[in-house]
Write a protein that holds these residues in place. Structure first.
Motif, PDB file in Angstrom:
ATOM      1  N   GLU A 162       0.816  -1.210   0.000  1.00 40.41           N
ATOM      2  CA  GLU A 162       0.000   0.000   0.000  1.00 40.41           C
ATOM      3  C   GLU A 162       0.851   1.262   0.000  1.00 40.41           C
ATOM      4  O   GLU A 162       0.374   2.339  -0.377  1.00 40.41           O
ATOM      5  CB  GLU A 162      -0.934   0.013   1.214  1.00 40.41           C
ATOM      6  N   ALA A 163       2.112   1.158   0.424  1.00 42.30           N
ATOM      7  CA  ALA A 163       2.982   2.331   0.500  1.00 42.30           C
ATOM      8  C   ALA A 163       3.553   2.723  -0.851  1.00 42.30           C
ATOM      9  O   ALA A 163       4.155   3.791  -0.994  1.00 42.30           O
ATOM     10  CB  ALA A 163       4.135   2.061   1.480  1.00 42.30           C
ATOM     11  N   ILE A 164       3.380   1.867  -1.847  1.00 41.41           N
ATOM     12  CA  ILE A 164       3.957   2.129  -3.160  1.00 41.41           C
ATOM     13  C   ILE A 164       2.940   2.806  -4.064  1.00 41.41           C
ATOM     14  O   ILE A 164       1.873   2.261  -4.338  1.00 41.41           O
ATOM     15  CB  ILE A 164       4.452   0.829  -3.822  1.00 41.41           C
ATOM     16  N   ASN A 165       3.259   4.012  -4.497  1.00 41.86           N
ATOM     17  CA  ASN A 165       2.535   4.671  -5.578  1.00 41.86           C
ATOM     18  C   ASN A 165       3.542   5.512  -6.341  1.00 41.86           C
ATOM     19  O   ASN A 165       4.629   5.814  -5.837  1.00 41.86           O
ATOM     20  CB  ASN A 165       1.354   5.504  -5.060  1.00 41.86           C
ATOM     21  N   THR A 166       3.206   5.867  -7.559  1.00 42.12           N
ATOM     22  CA  THR A 166       4.189   6.518  -8.411  1.00 42.12           C
ATOM     23  C   THR A 166       4.661   7.858  -7.860  1.00 42.12           C
ATOM     24  O   THR A 166       5.840   8.208  -7.982  1.00 42.12           O
ATOM     25  CB  THR A 166       3.612   6.719  -9.825  1.00 42.12           C
ATOM     26  N   ASN A 167       3.769   8.609  -7.214  1.00 37.71           N
ATOM     27  CA  ASN A 167       4.164   9.904  -6.671  1.00 37.71           C
ATOM     28  C   ASN A 167       5.166   9.759  -5.531  1.00 37.71           C
ATOM     29  O   ASN A 167       6.195  10.435  -5.497  1.00 37.71           O
ATOM     30  CB  ASN A 167       2.933  10.682  -6.190  1.00 37.71           C
ATOM     31  N   ALA A 168       4.851   8.852  -4.587  1.00 36.44           N
ATOM     32  CA  ALA A 168       5.753   8.641  -3.452  1.00 36.44           C
ATOM     33  C   ALA A 168       7.083   8.069  -3.919  1.00 36.44           C
ATOM     34  O   ALA A 168       8.149   8.444  -3.414  1.00 36.44           O
ATOM     35  CB  ALA A 168       5.097   7.701  -2.438  1.00 36.44           C
ATOM     36  N   LEU A 169       7.018   7.169  -4.890  1.00 38.03           N
ATOM     37  CA  LEU A 169       8.230   6.537  -5.399  1.00 38.03           C
ATOM     38  C   LEU A 169       9.121   7.565  -6.092  1.00 38.03           C
ATOM     39  O   LEU A 169      10.332   7.615  -5.866  1.00 38.03           O
ATOM     40  CB  LEU A 169       7.859   5.411  -6.357  1.00 38.03           C
ATOM     41  N   ALA A 170       8.516   8.414  -6.942  1.00 44.70           N
ATOM     42  CA  ALA A 170       9.295   9.424  -7.659  1.00 44.70           C
ATOM     43  C   ALA A 170       9.928  10.414  -6.693  1.00 44.70           C
ATOM     44  O   ALA A 170      11.103  10.798  -6.848  1.00 44.70           O
ATOM     45  CB  ALA A 170       8.395  10.153  -8.658  1.00 44.70           C
ATOM     46  N   GLU A 171       9.162  10.834  -5.681  1.00 44.77           N
ATOM     47  CA  GLU A 171       9.693  11.792  -4.704  1.00 44.77           C
ATOM     48  C   GLU A 171      10.860  11.191  -3.929  1.00 44.77           C
ATOM     49  O   GLU A 171      11.900  11.842  -3.747  1.00 44.77           O
ATOM     50  CB  GLU A 171       8.584  12.211  -3.746  1.00 44.77           C
ATOM     51  N   ARG A 172      10.719   9.950  -3.484  1.00 42.25           N
ATOM     52  CA  ARG A 172      11.796   9.306  -2.724  1.00 42.25           C
ATOM     53  C   ARG A 172      13.036   9.103  -3.593  1.00 42.25           C
ATOM     54  O   ARG A 172      14.162   9.267  -3.111  1.00 42.25           O
ATOM     55  CB  ARG A 172      11.307   7.966  -2.181  1.00 42.25           C
ATOM     56  N   ALA A 173      12.842   8.750  -4.858  1.00 43.61           N
ATOM     57  CA  ALA A 173      13.965   8.473  -5.752  1.00 43.61           C
ATOM     58  C   ALA A 173      14.589   9.742  -6.316  1.00 43.61           C
ATOM     59  O   ALA A 173      15.689   9.693  -6.884  1.00 43.61           O
ATOM     60  CB  ALA A 173      13.508   7.573  -6.897  1.00 43.61           C
ATOM     61  N   GLY A 174      13.888  10.870  -6.186  1.00 40.78           N
ATOM     62  CA  GLY A 174      14.420  12.118  -6.721  1.00 40.78           C
ATOM     63  C   GLY A 174      14.316  12.211  -8.230  1.00 40.78           C
ATOM     64  O   GLY A 174      15.159  12.830  -8.888  1.00 40.78           O
ATOM     65  N   ILE A 175      13.270  11.601  -8.797  1.00 44.61           N
ATOM     66  CA  ILE A 175      13.053  11.632 -10.236  1.00 44.61           C
ATOM     67  C   ILE A 175      11.610  12.068 -10.493  1.00 44.61           C
ATOM     68  O   ILE A 175      10.813  12.194  -9.566  1.00 44.61           O
ATOM     69  CB  ILE A 175      13.312  10.262 -10.898  1.00 44.61           C
ATOM     70  N   SER A 176      11.285  12.302 -11.751  1.00 42.30           N
ATOM     71  CA  SER A 176       9.928  12.715 -12.092  1.00 42.30           C
ATOM     72  C   SER A 176       9.009  11.501 -12.186  1.00 42.30           C
ATOM     73  O   SER A 176       9.460  10.375 -12.415  1.00 42.30           O
ATOM     74  CB  SER A 176       9.928  13.459 -13.425  1.00 42.30           C
ATOM     75  N   VAL A 177       7.713  11.746 -12.022  1.00 43.94           N
ATOM     76  CA  VAL A 177       6.732  10.676 -12.184  1.00 43.94           C
ATOM     77  C   VAL A 177       6.796  10.119 -13.601  1.00 43.94           C
ATOM     78  O   VAL A 177       6.666   8.913 -13.826  1.00 43.94           O
ATOM     79  CB  VAL A 177       5.315  11.186 -11.859  1.00 43.94           C
ATOM     80  N   GLY A 178       7.025  11.008 -14.568  1.00 43.63           N
ATOM     81  CA  GLY A 178       7.137  10.569 -15.949  1.00 43.63           C
ATOM     82  C   GLY A 178       8.274   9.582 -16.155  1.00 43.63           C
ATOM     83  O   GLY A 178       8.158   8.653 -16.968  1.00 43.63           O
ATOM     84  N   SER A 179       9.362   9.760 -15.417  1.00 48.06           N
ATOM     85  CA  SER A 179      10.484   8.824 -15.524  1.00 48.06           C
ATOM     86  C   SER A 179      10.099   7.437 -15.041  1.00 48.06           C
ATOM     87  O   SER A 179      10.533   6.430 -15.596  1.00 48.06           O
ATOM     88  CB  SER A 179      11.683   9.341 -14.718  1.00 48.06           C
ATOM     89  N   VAL A 180       9.265   7.376 -13.994  1.00 48.44           N
ATOM     90  CA  VAL A 180       8.795   6.078 -13.507  1.00 48.44           C
ATOM     91  C   VAL A 180       7.973   5.397 -14.589  1.00 48.44           C
ATOM     92  O   VAL A 180       8.146   4.209 -14.892  1.00 48.44           O
ATOM     93  CB  VAL A 180       7.955   6.245 -12.223  1.00 48.44           C
ATOM     94  N   TYR A 181       7.062   6.151 -15.208  1.00 47.83           N
ATOM     95  CA  TYR A 181       6.192   5.579 -16.234  1.00 47.83           C
ATOM     96  C   TYR A 181       6.943   5.184 -17.498  1.00 47.83           C
ATOM     97  O   TYR A 181       6.441   4.383 -18.291  1.00 47.83           O
ATOM     98  CB  TYR A 181       5.082   6.570 -16.580  1.00 47.83           C
ATOM     99  N   GLN A 182       8.138   5.751 -17.690  1.00 44.99           N
ATOM    100  CA  GLN A 182       8.925   5.339 -18.848  1.00 44.99           C
ATOM    101  C   GLN A 182       9.341   3.874 -18.752  1.00 44.99           C
ATOM    102  O   GLN A 182       9.543   3.207 -19.772  1.00 44.99           O
ATOM    103  CB  GLN A 182      10.175   6.219 -18.966  1.00 44.99           C
ATOM    104  N   TYR A 183       9.466   3.376 -17.510  1.00 44.13           N
ATOM    105  CA  TYR A 183       9.942   2.004 -17.312  1.00 44.13           C
ATOM    106  C   TYR A 183       8.855   1.049 -16.833  1.00 44.13           C
ATOM    107  O   TYR A 183       8.939  -0.157 -17.080  1.00 44.13           O
ATOM    108  CB  TYR A 183      11.100   2.003 -16.303  1.00 44.13           C
ATOM    109  N   PHE A 184       7.852   1.582 -16.125  1.00 36.19           N
ATOM    110  CA  PHE A 184       6.812   0.720 -15.555  1.00 36.19           C
ATOM    111  C   PHE A 184       5.446   1.349 -15.774  1.00 36.19           C
ATOM    112  O   PHE A 184       5.242   2.531 -15.492  1.00 36.19           O
ATOM    113  CB  PHE A 184       7.054   0.502 -14.055  1.00 36.19           C
ATOM    114  N   SER A 185       4.508   0.542 -16.231  1.00 29.81           N
ATOM    115  CA  SER A 185       3.184   1.056 -16.567  1.00 29.81           C
ATOM    116  C   SER A 185       2.353   1.379 -15.333  1.00 29.81           C
ATOM    117  O   SER A 185       1.493   2.265 -15.386  1.00 29.81           O
ATOM    118  CB  SER A 185       2.439   0.053 -17.451  1.00 29.81           C
ATOM    119  N   ASN A 186       2.570   0.662 -14.244  1.00 34.59           N
ATOM    120  CA  ASN A 186       1.757   0.862 -13.049  1.00 34.59           C
ATOM    121  C   ASN A 186       2.421   0.169 -11.851  1.00 34.59           C
ATOM    122  O   ASN A 186       3.502  -0.402 -11.965  1.00 34.59           O
ATOM    123  CB  ASN A 186       0.328   0.332 -13.255  1.00 34.59           C
TER     124      ASN A 186
END
Length: 228
Positions: free
Chosen positions: A53-77
């Motif tokens: 439940e702690a994993i979502n694209t916004n939280a992941l991008a913020e923790r990793a220091g990257i954009s949400v768009g960068s997450v979606y470049q590699y993973f659809s969901n």
């Protein structure tokens, strides 16, 4: 494997992602592999801290220091992230477990054999706390469950080979029965590790409990193999 039937939020659905599934990027080159690994490492941290439940694209991008768009470049969901993370752990666990079970145990007593084989497997599960969430169950369908079942079969077959090496005179039925019992006891240890925080909070000693189960393994082997 872990239960991935959790309901996805609309923001995590492929249809709403910035990039379509067909254009999803596969890592190419060292930079792409590093970015993908960063996403998975960050997802593992979030998973260990708060579960799926702690994993979502916004939280992941913020923790990793990257954009949400960068997450979606590699993973659809979220499902795709958990699947990739689970597959990575399955590959690592498979290699770790097989290496432990394929050690030369000739001339060793049963207690020493158990220590040599089980300790690396326990160390793996403690090293990767996120794996405990992904390994919580195996009732799901799909790639993640299939990967877990494949490793489970490999572990069982390798335990069987170990039993044969210890006692080559056993018939196949006896060997498979012993192998399944040993695997069941190992899964019991895995369950204890998953419950380590709760056990410690209640005043229990997880290391003593694992030691007790290892003694059960050694006693079982001694009872069924030493008389042969």
């Amino acid at each position: 494997m872990s239960k991935n039937s959790h309901r996805q939020s609309p923001g995590n659905k492929t249809a709403n992602s910035p990039i379509s599934e067909k254009s999803r990027r596969s890592p190419s080159g060292e930079r792409g592999l590093r970015r993908r690994d960063l996403i998975l490492d960050t997802a593992a941290d979030l998973l260990a801290e708060g579960g799926p439940e702690a994993i979502n694209t916004n939280a992941l991008a913020e923790r990793a220091g990257i954009s949400v768009g960068s997450v979606y470049q590699y993973f659809s969901n979220k499902e795709a992230i958990l699947t990739a993370l689970g597959e990575r752990y399955m590959q690592q666990l498979g290699s770790n477990t097989v290496a432990a079970l394929q050690q030369d145990v000739s001339g060793l007593d049963f207690a020493t054999i158990i220590d040599r084989v089980i300790d690396p497997m326990i160390a793996f599960e403690r090293k990767y706390p996120a794996f405990r969430h992904l390994n919580a169950g195996q009732s799901e369908e799909g790639t993640l469950a299939q990967a877990t079942q494949k490793v489970d079969r490999e572990i069982l077959a390798t335990i069987y080979d170990l039993v044969i090496r210890i006692s080559p005179d056993l018939n196949p039925i006896q060997s498979w029965q012993i192998a399944r019992m040993m695997k069941a006891l190992y899964k019991g240890m895995s369950y204890l590790i998953q419950q380590e925080k709760e056990i410690t909070k209640d005043g229990g000693d997880i290391d003593n409990m694992i030691s007790d189960m290892k003694r059960m393994m050694a006693d079982y082997l001694e009872h069924h193999l030493d008389c042969l």
